[in-house]
Design an enzyme around this catalytic site. Sequence first.
Site, short mmCIF file in Angstrom:
data_model
loop_
_atom_site.label_atom_id
_atom_site.label_comp_id
_atom_site.label_asym_id
_atom_site.label_seq_id
_atom_site.Cartn_x
_atom_site.Cartn_y
_atom_site.Cartn_z
N GLY A 72 -11.92 5.03 -0.47
CA GLY A 72 -12.22 4.47 0.97
C GLY A 72 -13.41 4.70 1.56
N ARG B 273 -13.84 5.08 9.72
CA ARG B 273 -13.61 5.70 11.22
C ARG B 273 -14.81 6.94 11.24
NH1 ARG B 273 -7.21 6.17 10.12
NH2 ARG B 273 -7.82 5.78 7.99
N ASN C 221 4.22 11.76 6.12
CA ASN C 221 3.75 11.58 4.75
C ASN C 221 2.40 12.50 4.44
OD1 ASN C 221 2.94 11.17 2.18
ND2 ASN C 221 2.42 9.08 2.58
C1 UD1 Z 1 -2.20 7.56 3.93
C2 UD1 Z 1 -1.06 7.15 3.76
C3 UD1 Z 1 -0.15 7.64 4.87
C4 UD1 Z 1 -0.32 9.08 5.03
C5 UD1 Z 1 -1.75 9.69 5.03
C6 UD1 Z 1 -2.04 10.93 4.93
C7 UD1 Z 1 -0.78 4.89 2.46
C8 UD1 Z 1 -0.48 3.62 2.76
N1 UD1 Z 1 -0.86 5.67 3.72
O1 UD1 Z 1 -2.83 6.85 5.04
O2 UD1 Z 1 1.39 7.54 4.80
O3 UD1 Z 1 0.65 9.94 6.03
O4 UD1 Z 1 -2.64 9.10 3.94
O5 UD1 Z 1 -3.27 11.64 5.10
O6 UD1 Z 1 -0.99 5.51 1.38
N2 UD1 Z 1 -8.30 5.38 -0.97
C9 UD1 Z 1 -8.77 4.45 -1.88
N3 UD1 Z 1 -8.52 3.18 -2.06
C10 UD1 Z 1 -8.13 2.49 -1.05
C11 UD1 Z 1 -7.55 3.05 -0.08
C12 UD1 Z 1 -7.79 4.43 0.18
O7 UD1 Z 1 -8.99 5.47 -2.79
O8 UD1 Z 1 -8.16 1.32 -1.23
C13 UD1 Z 1 -8.19 6.73 -0.67
C14 UD1 Z 1 -9.15 7.01 0.59
O9 UD1 Z 1 -10.35 7.44 0.15
C15 UD1 Z 1 -8.34 8.44 1.02
C16 UD1 Z 1 -6.90 8.03 0.55
O10 UD1 Z 1 -6.85 6.99 -0.35
O11 UD1 Z 1 -8.95 9.61 0.25
C17 UD1 Z 1 -6.22 7.79 1.82
O12 UD1 Z 1 -6.53 6.54 2.44
P1 UD1 Z 1 -6.57 6.48 4.00
O13 UD1 Z 1 -7.22 5.24 4.26
O14 UD1 Z 1 -7.20 7.80 4.35
O15 UD1 Z 1 -4.95 6.55 4.19
P2 UD1 Z 1 -4.23 6.80 5.76
O16 UD1 Z 1 -4.45 5.56 6.79
O17 UD1 Z 1 -4.87 8.19 6.07
CA CA Z 2 -6.26 9.60 5.54
#
Ligand code: UD1
Ligand code: CA
Length: 475
Positions: A12, A16, A172
């Site tokens: 990601g 933010r 979660n």
């Molecule tokens: C996610 C969860 C949420 C949980 C929360 C806990 C999903 C849809 N939601 O939300 O249920 O409560 O984490 O912290 O999974 N990432 C990738 N590739 C992407 C998108 C994200 O590698 O395309 C990685 C990000 O770098 C991050 C992690 O996945 O380390 C979580 O992504 P983030 O966007 O932070 O999800 P949350 O909105 O926090």
């Molecule tokens: Ca997160």
Amino acid sequence: MVLETVVILAAGEGTRMKSSKPKVLHTVAGRTLVGHVVHAVTSLQPKNVRIVVGAGREEVEAHIAEIAPHAVTVFQEKRGGTGHATQLALAGLSPSGTILVVAGDTPMLTGDSLQKLLQHHHDGGFTASVMTAEHPDPTGYGRIVRADDGSLVRIVEERDADEITRDIIEVNSGVYAFDAAKLAGAIGKLKSDNSQGELYLTDVIEILRNEGGTIAAVLIEDFIEILGVNDRVQLAESAALLRDRINEDLMRAGVSIVDPLNTWIDATATVAADVVVLPGSAISGTTTIESGAVIGPRTTLIDCTVGASAHVFESRCQEAVIGNDVAVGPFTFLRPGTKLLPHSKVGAFVEMKNATLGNESKVPHLSYVGDAVIGEGTNIGAATIFVNYDGVEKHYTVVGDHVRIGSDSMLVAPVTIGDGAYTAAGSVITEDVPPGAIGVGRAKQRNVIGWVLRKRAGTKSAEAAARHSNDEQKG
Ligand code: UD1
Ligand code: CA
């Protein structure tokens, strides 16, 4: 219990954070966010570790090569959601055993909790197990929706949740254990029909359940473990929580921390029992402190070694080796390559770099010591400067054992002061001083008799001088 694969999602952008640095490379308690996660999963000894990288790919890959050389990185070019990232990570992996999926932005997670999740997952023979926690402020997290019998039905993201679902405080963690084969079968069925138009890994839970899989929600006691860092406010919160955790662990292990709220010790530092840490101190990097040492107040140690019963007061030290029973400070600046042998002392307003100070030797006041070796039992007088730089190159100074360097000496390198030698106060020493000699490198003093009465007549000085006869003034 063999853990086949760990997938860490770290692609990601971290929008933010509003940072030019990829989110997972931000640091708390001496490790990057992803570094904390890597540390926690390493304790599980997984066979494979796959880390999905995207934003700031080169930087993140270089960091991972350093901290987890055995991990394989997988590139996610465009953010497609946590489900998409997991799809990419699984490509080319033989789907066997258990897969643990962890977000790369949860630095508080412990190996213990991961172990508990895996144990529960294995003992119950579940298809998927989700680590959850009850969070007093669940804003931003996916909510855990359970059926009347308590079983996990689905996870709903905040943005996609109705009001009733938003009131659920069980969230979660973003940590899951999966039966690898079942996950591989279900992951292709994700759809992006949600508010973000992404593939959510969370949706795989409902798919597996509908296919007859058994799903566990494993509630952990302390919600701070699952704290995800999405912005700078949460970054500071997690830093404070890690500080508290580290300080508490150290105090329980016998370290005295006088003001735990104002003491910042990295997770990577080692502090022995019976060390006392005074307020306002920061102990970071690979610093190691042995028993009986007293650190602080307001002292920063970066990648230092501090020996038993040493005292380091109000000072800043980096890559310095401070021996047993050494005294440093107050207001001392030790730079890389400083080595203080046992029972030596470095006092107020002294700067040292790339220099060794021998046993029982002292640099008590106002000096600069650079590129030098000083023997044992030697005293460096106040305001001595090791003149190591000629404007182009650095040069080396050697000072022997039991030497007395007079105050305000300039030791112009390269130069050697032999064992037992002296230098006269105020000397500029440009040539070697042989053992046992005194080096005198200053103009001889001359007194001009009667000068004040002649040149400063009418001043207080002249009045004071006039109280003495001419003979007296000659001394
Ligand atoms: C996610 C969860 C949420 C949980 C929360 C806990 C999903 C849809 N939601 O939300 O249920 O409560 O984490 O912290 O999974 N990432 C990738 N590739 C992407 C998108 C994200 O590698 O395309 C990685 C990000 O770098 C991050 C992690 O996945 O380390 C979580 O992504 P983030 O966007 O932070 O999800 P949350 O909105 O926090
Ligand atoms: Ca997160």
